[in-house]
Design a protein around this motif. Structure first.
Motif, PDB file in Angstrom:
ATOM      1  N   ASN A 284       0.879  -1.173   0.000  1.00 53.32           N
ATOM      2  CA  ASN A 284       0.000   0.000   0.000  1.00 53.32           C
ATOM      3  C   ASN A 284       0.914   1.219   0.000  1.00 53.32           C
ATOM      4  O   ASN A 284       1.536   1.524   1.010  1.00 53.32           O
ATOM      5  CB  ASN A 284      -0.946  -0.004   1.204  1.00 53.32           C
ATOM      6  CG  ASN A 284      -0.226  -0.336   2.496  1.00 53.32           C
ATOM      7  OD1 ASN A 284       0.969  -0.624   2.500  1.00 53.32           O
ATOM      8  ND2 ASN A 284      -0.930  -0.269   3.601  1.00 53.32           N
ATOM      9  N   HIS A 285       1.022   1.841  -1.158  1.00 50.75           N
ATOM     10  CA  HIS A 285       2.047   2.870  -1.328  1.00 50.75           C
ATOM     11  C   HIS A 285       1.431   4.236  -1.614  1.00 50.75           C
ATOM     12  O   HIS A 285       0.381   4.338  -2.245  1.00 50.75           O
ATOM     13  CB  HIS A 285       2.992   2.487  -2.474  1.00 50.75           C
ATOM     14  CG  HIS A 285       3.604   1.136  -2.296  1.00 50.75           C
ATOM     15  ND1 HIS A 285       4.414   0.832  -1.234  1.00 50.75           N
ATOM     16  CD2 HIS A 285       3.493  -0.009  -3.029  1.00 50.75           C
ATOM     17  CE1 HIS A 285       4.791  -0.439  -1.319  1.00 50.75           C
ATOM     18  NE2 HIS A 285       4.236  -0.981  -2.390  1.00 50.75           N
ATOM     19  N   THR A 286       2.148   5.247  -1.140  1.00 51.47           N
ATOM     20  CA  THR A 286       1.744   6.617  -1.433  1.00 51.47           C
ATOM     21  C   THR A 286       2.901   7.268  -2.201  1.00 51.47           C
ATOM     22  O   THR A 286       3.923   7.639  -1.620  1.00 51.47           O
ATOM     23  CB  THR A 286       1.430   7.373  -0.130  1.00 51.47           C
ATOM     24  OG1 THR A 286       2.463   7.130   0.823  1.00 51.47           O
ATOM     25  CG2 THR A 286       0.102   6.893   0.454  1.00 51.47           C
ATOM     26  N   CYS A 328       8.003   6.554  -1.861  1.00 48.38           N
ATOM     27  CA  CYS A 328       6.802   6.146  -1.152  1.00 48.38           C
ATOM     28  C   CYS A 328       6.782   6.886   0.173  1.00 48.38           C
ATOM     29  O   CYS A 328       7.795   6.977   0.865  1.00 48.38           O
ATOM     30  CB  CYS A 328       6.801   4.641  -0.923  1.00 48.38           C
ATOM     31  SG  CYS A 328       5.350   4.117   0.015  1.00 48.38           S
ATOM     32  N   VAL A 330       5.048   6.045   2.818  1.00 50.34           N
ATOM     33  CA  VAL A 330       4.879   5.181   3.995  1.00 50.34           C
ATOM     34  C   VAL A 330       6.246   5.103   4.681  1.00 50.34           C
ATOM     35  O   VAL A 330       7.236   4.714   4.049  1.00 50.34           O
ATOM     36  CB  VAL A 330       4.396   3.770   3.576  1.00 50.34           C
ATOM     37  CG1 VAL A 330       4.310   2.846   4.786  1.00 50.34           C
ATOM     38  CG2 VAL A 330       3.050   3.857   2.860  1.00 50.34           C
ATOM     39  N   HIS A 333       8.505   2.047   4.370  1.00 51.62           N
ATOM     40  CA  HIS A 333       8.913   1.786   2.993  1.00 51.62           C
ATOM     41  C   HIS A 333      10.024   2.747   2.556  1.00 51.62           C
ATOM     42  O   HIS A 333      10.976   2.352   1.882  1.00 51.62           O
ATOM     43  CB  HIS A 333       7.708   1.921   2.054  1.00 51.62           C
ATOM     44  CG  HIS A 333       6.622   0.928   2.338  1.00 51.62           C
ATOM     45  ND1 HIS A 333       5.422   0.914   1.652  1.00 51.62           N
ATOM     46  CD2 HIS A 333       6.552  -0.087   3.239  1.00 51.62           C
ATOM     47  CE1 HIS A 333       4.673  -0.081   2.129  1.00 51.62           C
ATOM     48  NE2 HIS A 333       5.330  -0.688   3.085  1.00 51.62           N
ATOM     49  N   MET A 338      12.531   2.640  -0.715  1.00 51.88           N
ATOM     50  CA  MET A 338      11.572   2.869  -1.797  1.00 51.88           C
ATOM     51  C   MET A 338      11.609   4.336  -2.211  1.00 51.88           C
ATOM     52  O   MET A 338      10.677   5.110  -1.969  1.00 51.88           O
ATOM     53  CB  MET A 338      10.177   2.475  -1.325  1.00 51.88           C
ATOM     54  CG  MET A 338       9.248   2.094  -2.448  1.00 51.88           C
ATOM     55  SD  MET A 338       7.802   1.248  -1.818  1.00 51.88           S
ATOM     56  CE  MET A 338       7.585  -0.039  -3.032  1.00 51.88           C
TER      57      MET A 338
HETATM   58 CU   LIG Z   1       5.141   2.148   0.139  1.00 48.93          CU
END
Ligand SMILES: [Cu+2]
Length: 348
Positions: A284-286, A328, A330, A333, A338
């Motif tokens: 679940n990435h932003t 990302c 999060v 992450h 990331m």
């Molecule tokens: Cu993420």
């Protein structure tokens, strides 16, 4: 009217046209240009794709290029792993690979079509296990689904054995194309779907970009004529060590800690980002760009939210020159790598 286009290079484009001779082709193209119809002619676009075993390095520099002093942490213990990848080839001899932009990373070849076209995707499995190509979005019959081998009507394309090949026919109909609120091109994932829970994680993933009918640059080039650059970005955690943290590679297109390069643009360009994700419940990435906003289906933001198999396309016109983070948002992450940089040069 349909003609065939090999999506490799200029020469094989002409060579593979399914019309008797070059003279007729030229005459036809001339007529099409004359009547301004060139962009609305249905084409059959051929791709040759092979699945192959490779060794993949998640951080070829061996460094944390975002925060050098922090190093690669536990994720740097092992950087190379055996992977499976899709490679595009110029023709059915599978000798000469299509060149990928550096930013594509682990992604398979970029397939493209304009609404009205048909994709003929020749898939050769050069690995040691049955694999497939399963597309999202496009129109197919059971034989070209590339999945669900036990279902009625599924053929060899659902699980192509090692050493064998299959040609998928994917029709890019109106329902495969951009909807009323979409930009002029949209993105669909393709991935292997024999043991689907394993195969994207093996590295067998790529995308199809579909351009709205009448918006293609030319009959030869189905990319949209109202943008200058298109980037694809896959946010995905690869699980290399049965869930051990050191093997949880938090990647953008298969690279970690700034090792994905090539997202280079400049001020004022019309840039489209095709944002996709795959993976598990932790995917679940932003997706966040520094220094820039994007237009996400009419919504202005600088963060795009994705979940496994999310696919979305957003537009930007870079307004601030520099070497900017794309990461990302999060926290875990971000810490795990990331993150990369995209570059905006001054001037167009
Ligand atoms: Cu993420």
């Amino acid at each position: 009217m349909i003609f065939m286009i090999s999506c490799s290079d200029y020469h094989s484009y002409y060579k593979n046209m399914n019309i008797c001779n070059a003279g007729r082709v030229m005459a036809l193209l001339g007529l099409l240009a004359l009547f301004g119809m060139g962009q609305a002619v249905a084409a059959e676009r051929e791709y040759w794709v092979a699945a192959e075993k490779v060794t993949w390095n998640y951080a070829p520099s061996g460094k944390n290029l975002i925060k050098p002093d922090d190093g690669l942490g536990v994720w740097g213990k092992t950087l190379t792993y055996p992977k499976y990848r899709y490679f595009g080839y110029k023709d059915g001899r599978y000798k000469e690979r299509l060149v990928q932009p550096e930013w594509a990373g682990i992604l398979g070849p970029q397939l493209r079509a304009e609404v009205g076209d048909t994709l003929k995707v020749h898939f050769l499995n050069k690995t040691d296990r049955p694999l497939s190509m399963h597309p999202h979005g496009v129109f197919y019959d059971k034989k070209s689904e590339g999945a669900d081998a036990a279902s009625a009507g599924a053929g060899i394309g659902a699980a192509v054995p090692p050493g064998k090949s299959f040609t998928y026919t994917w029709v890019v109909d109106e329902a495969s194309g951009p909807g009323p609120t979409d930009p002029s091109s949209i993105v669909w994932l393709y991935h292997s779907h024999v043991m689907e829970e394993e195969e994207a994680n093996l590295g067998l993933v790529g995308t199809i970009i579909v351009t709205r009918q009448g918006m293609a640059r030319s009959a030869r080039d189905p990319s949209p004529n109202d943008v200058d650059q298109e980037f694809t970005t896959l946010f995905m955690i690869f699980n290399e060590e049965n869930g051990e943290e050191s093997g949880m590679k938090h990647t953008i297109n298969g690279r970690i800690f700034g090792n994905l390069k090539g997202y280079d643009t400049s001020i004022g360009k019309r840039v489209r980002w095709h944002v996709v994700a795959l993976g598990n419940e932790t995917d679940n990435h932003t997706v966040h760009w520094h220094a820039q906003t994007v237009l996400d289906h009419g919504r202005r933001t600088d963060v795009v939210e994705v979940l496994p198999a999310s696919m979305t396309s957003v537009d930007m016109i870079p307004r601030s020159a520099g070497n900017w983070l794309l990461h990302c948002h999060v926290d875990d992450h971000m810490m795990a790598g990331m993150s990369t940089r995209w570059n905006v040069a001054p001037g167009k």
